[in-house]
Design a protein around this motif. Structure first.
Motif, PDB file in Angstrom:
ATOM      1  N   TRP A  28       0.848  -1.192   0.000  1.00 56.85           N
ATOM      2  CA  TRP A  28       0.000   0.000   0.000  1.00 56.85           C
ATOM      3  C   TRP A  28       0.884   1.242   0.000  1.00 56.85           C
ATOM      4  O   TRP A  28       1.922   1.278   0.651  1.00 56.85           O
ATOM      5  N   TYR A  29       0.438   2.269  -0.724  1.00 58.35           N
ATOM      6  CA  TYR A  29       1.110   3.565  -0.710  1.00 58.35           C
ATOM      7  C   TYR A  29       0.108   4.635  -0.269  1.00 58.35           C
ATOM      8  O   TYR A  29      -1.069   4.585  -0.653  1.00 58.35           O
ATOM      9  N   PHE A  30       0.584   5.588   0.557  1.00 55.09           N
ATOM     10  CA  PHE A  30      -0.286   6.609   1.138  1.00 55.09           C
ATOM     11  C   PHE A  30       0.180   7.999   0.713  1.00 55.09           C
ATOM     12  O   PHE A  30       1.383   8.259   0.631  1.00 55.09           O
ATOM     13  N   SER A  31      -0.768   8.878   0.468  1.00 54.63           N
ATOM     14  CA  SER A  31      -0.441  10.261   0.152  1.00 54.63           C
ATOM     15  C   SER A  31       0.153  10.928   1.389  1.00 54.63           C
ATOM     16  O   SER A  31      -0.511  11.046   2.417  1.00 54.63           O
ATOM     17  N   ILE A  32       1.401  11.355   1.293  1.00 52.16           N
ATOM     18  CA  ILE A  32       2.088  11.950   2.447  1.00 52.16           C
ATOM     19  C   ILE A  32       1.424  13.265   2.846  1.00 52.16           C
ATOM     20  O   ILE A  32       1.227  13.534   4.040  1.00 52.16           O
ATOM     21  N   VAL A  33       1.053  14.072   1.864  1.00 48.26           N
ATOM     22  CA  VAL A  33       0.420  15.365   2.160  1.00 48.26           C
ATOM     23  C   VAL A  33      -0.878  15.173   2.944  1.00 48.26           C
ATOM     24  O   VAL A  33      -1.173  15.933   3.875  1.00 48.26           O
ATOM     25  N   ASP A  34      -1.654  14.149   2.595  1.00 49.47           N
ATOM     26  CA  ASP A  34      -2.917  13.894   3.295  1.00 49.47           C
ATOM     27  C   ASP A  34      -2.670  13.528   4.758  1.00 49.47           C
ATOM     28  O   ASP A  34      -3.377  13.982   5.664  1.00 49.47           O
ATOM     29  N   VAL A  35      -1.657  12.680   4.997  1.00 48.06           N
ATOM     30  CA  VAL A  35      -1.329  12.279   6.366  1.00 48.06           C
ATOM     31  C   VAL A  35      -0.818  13.479   7.161  1.00 48.06           C
ATOM     32  O   VAL A  35      -1.207  13.687   8.319  1.00 48.06           O
ATOM     33  N   VAL A  36       0.042  14.278   6.537  1.00 43.67           N
ATOM     34  CA  VAL A  36       0.559  15.490   7.189  1.00 43.67           C
ATOM     35  C   VAL A  36      -0.582  16.428   7.551  1.00 43.67           C
ATOM     36  O   VAL A  36      -0.615  17.007   8.647  1.00 43.67           O
ATOM     37  N   ALA A  37      -1.549  16.572   6.644  1.00 38.12           N
ATOM     38  CA  ALA A  37      -2.691  17.461   6.890  1.00 38.12           C
ATOM     39  C   ALA A  37      -3.475  17.032   8.128  1.00 38.12           C
ATOM     40  O   ALA A  37      -3.890  17.863   8.937  1.00 38.12           O
ATOM     41  N   VAL A  38      -3.655  15.711   8.293  1.00 33.64           N
ATOM     42  CA  VAL A  38      -4.402  15.206   9.449  1.00 33.64           C
ATOM     43  C   VAL A  38      -3.626  15.419  10.740  1.00 33.64           C
ATOM     44  O   VAL A  38      -4.166  15.936  11.735  1.00 33.64           O
ATOM     45  N   LEU A  39      -2.346  15.039  10.740  1.00 33.66           N
ATOM     46  CA  LEU A  39      -1.559  15.077  11.969  1.00 33.66           C
ATOM     47  C   LEU A  39      -1.216  16.496  12.422  1.00 33.66           C
ATOM     48  O   LEU A  39      -1.048  16.751  13.612  1.00 33.66           O
ATOM     49  N   THR A  40      -1.090  17.424  11.466  1.00 29.88           N
ATOM     50  CA  THR A  40      -0.720  18.801  11.835  1.00 29.88           C
ATOM     51  C   THR A  40      -1.913  19.752  11.785  1.00 29.88           C
ATOM     52  O   THR A  40      -1.766  20.951  12.001  1.00 29.88           O
ATOM     53  N   GLU A  41      -3.099  19.167  11.481  1.00 32.86           N
ATOM     54  CA  GLU A  41      -4.350  19.949  11.458  1.00 32.86           C
ATOM     55  C   GLU A  41      -4.270  21.156  10.529  1.00 32.86           C
ATOM     56  O   GLU A  41      -4.713  22.255  10.873  1.00 32.86           O
ATOM     57  N   GLN A  42      -3.685  20.926   9.353  1.00 25.07           N
ATOM     58  CA  GLN A  42      -3.635  21.978   8.342  1.00 25.07           C
ATOM     59  C   GLN A  42      -5.030  22.171   7.746  1.00 25.07           C
ATOM     60  O   GLN A  42      -5.738  21.205   7.463  1.00 25.07           O
ATOM     61  N   LYS A  43      -5.405  23.423   7.527  1.00 19.81           N
ATOM     62  CA  LYS A  43      -6.753  23.718   7.033  1.00 19.81           C
ATOM     63  C   LYS A  43      -6.854  23.603   5.516  1.00 19.81           C
ATOM     64  O   LYS A  43      -7.936  23.397   4.969  1.00 19.81           O
ATOM     65  N   THR A  44      -5.722  23.771   4.829  1.00 23.36           N
ATOM     66  CA  THR A  44      -5.748  23.743   3.365  1.00 23.36           C
ATOM     67  C   THR A  44      -4.699  22.777   2.827  1.00 23.36           C
ATOM     68  O   THR A  44      -3.726  22.439   3.513  1.00 23.36           O
ATOM     69  N   THR A  45      -4.902  22.362   1.574  1.00 25.09           N
ATOM     70  CA  THR A  45      -3.935  21.485   0.906  1.00 25.09           C
ATOM     71  C   THR A  45      -2.600  22.193   0.748  1.00 25.09           C
ATOM     72  O   THR A  45      -1.534  21.589   0.912  1.00 25.09           O
ATOM     73  N   ARG A  46      -2.667  23.500   0.444  1.00 25.10           N
ATOM     74  CA  ARG A  46      -1.432  24.265   0.296  1.00 25.10           C
ATOM     75  C   ARG A  46      -0.644  24.289   1.600  1.00 25.10           C
ATOM     76  O   ARG A  46       0.583  24.149   1.622  1.00 25.10           O
ATOM     77  N   GLY A  47      -1.353  24.461   2.729  1.00 22.22           N
ATOM     78  CA  GLY A  47      -0.687  24.469   4.038  1.00 22.22           C
ATOM     79  C   GLY A  47       0.008  23.147   4.312  1.00 22.22           C
ATOM     80  O   GLY A  47       1.146  23.121   4.800  1.00 22.22           O
ATOM     81  N   ALA A  48      -0.673  22.042   3.987  1.00 25.48           N
ATOM     82  CA  ALA A  48      -0.078  20.711   4.191  1.00 25.48           C
ATOM     83  C   ALA A  48       1.125  20.508   3.278  1.00 25.48           C
ATOM     84  O   ALA A  48       2.148  19.939   3.686  1.00 25.48           O
ATOM     85  N   MET A  76      -2.599  10.937  -8.387  1.00 26.53           N
ATOM     86  CA  MET A  76      -3.775  10.725  -7.553  1.00 26.53           C
ATOM     87  C   MET A  76      -4.785  11.846  -7.807  1.00 26.53           C
ATOM     88  O   MET A  76      -4.415  12.955  -8.181  1.00 26.53           O
ATOM     89  N   THR A  77      -6.053  11.535  -7.577  1.00 28.32           N
ATOM     90  CA  THR A  77      -7.105  12.516  -7.822  1.00 28.32           C
ATOM     91  C   THR A  77      -7.110  13.575  -6.732  1.00 28.32           C
ATOM     92  O   THR A  77      -7.269  13.266  -5.548  1.00 28.32           O
ATOM     93  N   ALA A  78      -6.947  14.843  -7.134  1.00 29.31           N
ATOM     94  CA  ALA A  78      -6.961  15.969  -6.188  1.00 29.31           C
ATOM     95  C   ALA A  78      -8.400  16.394  -5.895  1.00 29.31           C
ATOM     96  O   ALA A  78      -9.350  15.860  -6.464  1.00 29.31           O
ATOM     97  N   MET A  79      -8.555  17.383  -5.006  1.00 29.13           N
ATOM     98  CA  MET A  79      -9.886  17.831  -4.603  1.00 29.13           C
ATOM     99  C   MET A  79     -10.673  18.412  -5.778  1.00 29.13           C
ATOM    100  O   MET A  79     -11.905  18.360  -5.794  1.00 29.13           O
ATOM    101  N   ASP A  80      -9.970  18.947  -6.775  1.00 21.20           N
ATOM    102  CA  ASP A  80     -10.663  19.516  -7.937  1.00 21.20           C
ATOM    103  C   ASP A  80     -11.001  18.470  -8.995  1.00 21.20           C
ATOM    104  O   ASP A  80     -11.507  18.784 -10.074  1.00 21.20           O
ATOM    105  N   GLY A  81     -10.713  17.203  -8.679  1.00 18.12           N
ATOM    106  CA  GLY A  81     -11.048  16.114  -9.587  1.00 18.12           C
ATOM    107  C   GLY A  81      -9.977  15.785 -10.604  1.00 18.12           C
ATOM    108  O   GLY A  81     -10.098  14.808 -11.347  1.00 18.12           O
ATOM    109  N   LYS A  82      -8.917  16.588 -10.654  1.00 16.75           N
ATOM    110  CA  LYS A  82      -7.838  16.342 -11.606  1.00 16.75           C
ATOM    111  C   LYS A  82      -6.769  15.444 -10.998  1.00 16.75           C
ATOM    112  O   LYS A  82      -6.546  15.479  -9.787  1.00 16.75           O
ATOM    113  N   LYS A  83      -6.121  14.678 -11.849  1.00 22.25           N
ATOM    114  CA  LYS A  83      -5.057  13.793 -11.374  1.00 22.25           C
ATOM    115  C   LYS A  83      -3.723  14.532 -11.411  1.00 22.25           C
ATOM    116  O   LYS A  83      -3.361  15.099 -12.446  1.00 22.25           O
ATOM    117  N   ARG A  84      -3.028  14.501 -10.273  1.00 21.52           N
ATOM    118  CA  ARG A  84      -1.731  15.175 -10.188  1.00 21.52           C
ATOM    119  C   ARG A  84      -0.726  14.261  -9.503  1.00 21.52           C
ATOM    120  O   ARG A  84      -1.098  13.422  -8.673  1.00 21.52           O
TER     121      ARG A  84
END
Length: 293
Positions: A28-48, A76-84
């Motif tokens: 399994w592979y996990f999006s690092i930015v998503d995990v960082v966002a949860v653990l550091t309570e970032q409000k935006t994707t840019r912040g994470a 991976m599919t971003a919040m805007d629906g595009k793959k990046r």
């Protein structure tokens, strides 16, 4: 890795973590930015993303170059629906990254990692502790005590076989996997990956999802392979493959004989979740019976 494998979503504290399954690597592979966002309570994707960029720089300065080099990028599919392209990490890499995040939410992971490290050291000093912990873990997962003792016996038989392979010059890793597939194909008609696919498994251990009969025949196949190897004394991978097929066929013959007698297939798509559901259904049915029954 197929496109559909990159759209899986795991939830952690009700927040989405994008994941991808690599069939070839069984990982399994996990999006690092998503995990960082949860653990550091970032409000935006840019912040994470900014936090991860700074953390990467700090890890690099601390000498964790290999960790950063081994991290991959997947679309991976971003919040805007595009793959990046997105930085991803496997389980081991992700836990290492979590260790570097100063966050109260990361603390339980750090405590757990410290505990696991201590247990591994203790098991090196006293291997019997590993058996005791395995027994305890299986029982907590809901397996029956009889199945657990059988599973632990299967581990011992497997270890005896790998020791024999080591003696015969077989290399640990890829060659062990090749021989394991030879045994599996000879008795079940499937490789390990095909068997796991039948049961709907990914990272889960195949043997932890076998019925009693499947586990018994796996043990018979591996014990037979070990004994034939001791007698034939094969050298190199090719000769060991022939022995593995012979050992697997012993269990294959037993499987076919049993199926002929019962009219029922030994190999099943059931997995551990099915077993536990069956147990739960039996308990619920028993609880609903009148006391006189």
């Amino acid at each position: 890795m197929s496109e559909k494998d990159n759209n899986k979503i795991q939830l952690f504290e009700d927040q989405a973590i994008r994941t991808a399954w690599d069939e070839e690597r069984q990982e399994w592979y996990f999006s690092i930015v998503d995990v960082v966002a949860v653990l550091t309570e970032q409000k935006t994707t840019r912040g994470a993303s900014n936090y991860w960029a700074k953390l990467k720089q700090r890890l690099k300065e601390e000498g964790a170059v290999q960790l950063l080099t081994n991290c991959q990028q997947l679309k991976m599919t971003a919040m805007d629906g595009k793959k990046r392209l997105t930085d991803v990490a496997d389980t081991e890499q992700l836990l290492r990254i979590i260790q570097s995040i100063p966050s109260p939410k990361a603390e339980p992971f750090k405590v757990w990692l410290a505990m696991v490290g201590r247990e591994r050291i203790e098991e090196t000093i006293d291997p019997e502790q590993a058996i005791d912990r395995a027994l305890e873990t299986y029982l907590k997962k809901g397996y029956s005590e009889e199945w657990v003792h059988q599973r632990i016996l299967s581990i011992r038989i497997r270890n005896e076989l790998t020791e024999e392979w080591k003696t015969r010059g077989v290399k640990k890793g890829k060659e062990y996997a090749i021989l394991t597939d030879e045994i599996s194909r000879a008795w079940s008609g499937m490789t390990t990956k095909q068997y796991k696919r039948l049961k709907g498994l990914k990272k889960e251990n195949l043997r932890d999802n076998m019925t009693d009969l499947e586990l018994v025949l796996t043990m018979l196949a591996e014990a037979s392979t070990k004994d034939i190897s001791k007698s034939a004394k094969p050298k190199g991978l090719e000769e060991n493959q022939k022995v593995a097929r012979r050992g697997g066929r012993v269990a294959g013959v037993a499987r076919q004989a049993l199926e002929a007698e019962t009219g029922q297939p030994v190999i099943t798509s059931q997995n551990a979740n099915d077993f536990r559901k069956l147990i739960a259904d039996i308990v619920e049915d028993a609880a609903s019976l009148p006391e006189s029954e």
